[in-house]
Design a protein around this motif. Structure first.
Motif, mmCIF file in Angstrom:
data_model
loop_
_atom_site.group_PDB
_atom_site.id
_atom_site.type_symbol
_atom_site.label_atom_id
_atom_site.label_comp_id
_atom_site.label_asym_id
_atom_site.label_seq_id
_atom_site.Cartn_x
_atom_site.Cartn_y
_atom_site.Cartn_z
ATOM 1 N N ARG A 1 0.853 -1.195 0.000
ATOM 2 C CA ARG A 1 0.000 0.000 0.000
ATOM 3 C C ARG A 1 0.888 1.244 0.000
ATOM 4 N NH1 ARG A 1 -5.677 0.246 2.746
ATOM 5 N NH2 ARG A 1 -5.960 -0.935 0.845
ATOM 6 N N ASP B 1 -2.929 0.537 -3.975
ATOM 7 C CA ASP B 1 -2.440 -0.805 -3.697
ATOM 8 C C ASP B 1 -1.830 -1.350 -4.976
ATOM 9 O OD1 ASP B 1 -3.145 -1.057 -1.040
ATOM 10 O OD2 ASP B 1 -4.988 -2.151 -1.426
ATOM 11 N N ASP C 1 0.489 -5.123 -6.370
ATOM 12 C CA ASP C 1 1.199 -6.331 -5.997
ATOM 13 C C ASP C 1 2.695 -6.075 -6.145
ATOM 14 O OD1 ASP C 1 1.872 -6.626 -8.701
ATOM 15 O OD2 ASP C 1 0.289 -8.069 -9.071
ATOM 16 N N ILE D 1 -7.274 3.230 -4.283
ATOM 17 C CA ILE D 1 -8.162 2.796 -3.207
ATOM 18 C C ILE D 1 -9.059 3.940 -2.747
ATOM 19 C CG2 ILE D 1 -8.291 1.849 -0.863
ATOM 20 C CD1 ILE D 1 -7.253 -0.099 -3.033
ATOM 21 N N CYS E 1 -0.151 2.106 5.594
ATOM 22 C CA CYS E 1 0.615 2.104 4.343
ATOM 23 C C CYS E 1 2.041 1.622 4.568
ATOM 24 C CB CYS E 1 0.623 3.509 3.746
ATOM 25 S SG CYS E 1 -1.028 4.075 3.272
#
Length: 111
Positions: free
Chosen positions: A2, A27, A29, A38, A63
């Motif tokens: 995040r 967000d 990966d 988000i 975060c």
């Protein structure tokens, strides 16, 4: 992962951490795929009051990384102590996120 981005307009990294009244949260990966916006968070500041960076820090506690134009000495220490990585950058959010993701992936590559 995040990432919090200090942005006044939701398009550019353009705020100092201690004056970031607006934070965009993303967000993604770890490969940099599936980057997803988000939410936009607001931070309330008291006019004329100094050293309000803790309000911004409290808004991004969930975060892993914060990207902002700049951060003061005390806020850098506070960010580090909270376990959040500080990245100082500016320009369009997409470009700043891509630079961070590219650097992150490069640093994970075995030598």
């Amino acid at each position: 992962m995040r990432i919090a981005v200090a942005s006044s307009d939701g398009k550019n990294v353009d705020l100092h951490f201690g004056k970031a009244s607006s934070i965009c949260i993303f967000d993604f990966d770890e490969e940099g795929n599936n980057k997803k916006f988000i939410e936009k968070r607001s931070v309330e500041f008291n006019p004329g009051e100094k050293h309000q960076w803790m309000k911004t820090l409290n808004a991004i506690k969930d975060c892993d990384v914060v990207i902002c134009v700049q951060a003061g000495f005390k806020s850098k220490f506070g960010i580090e102590e909270s376990g959040i990585k500080l990245v100082e950058d500016d320009g369009p959010i997409d470009e700043a996120l891509n630079r961070y993701i590219d650097h992150y992936n490069f640093m994970k590559t075995p030598i």
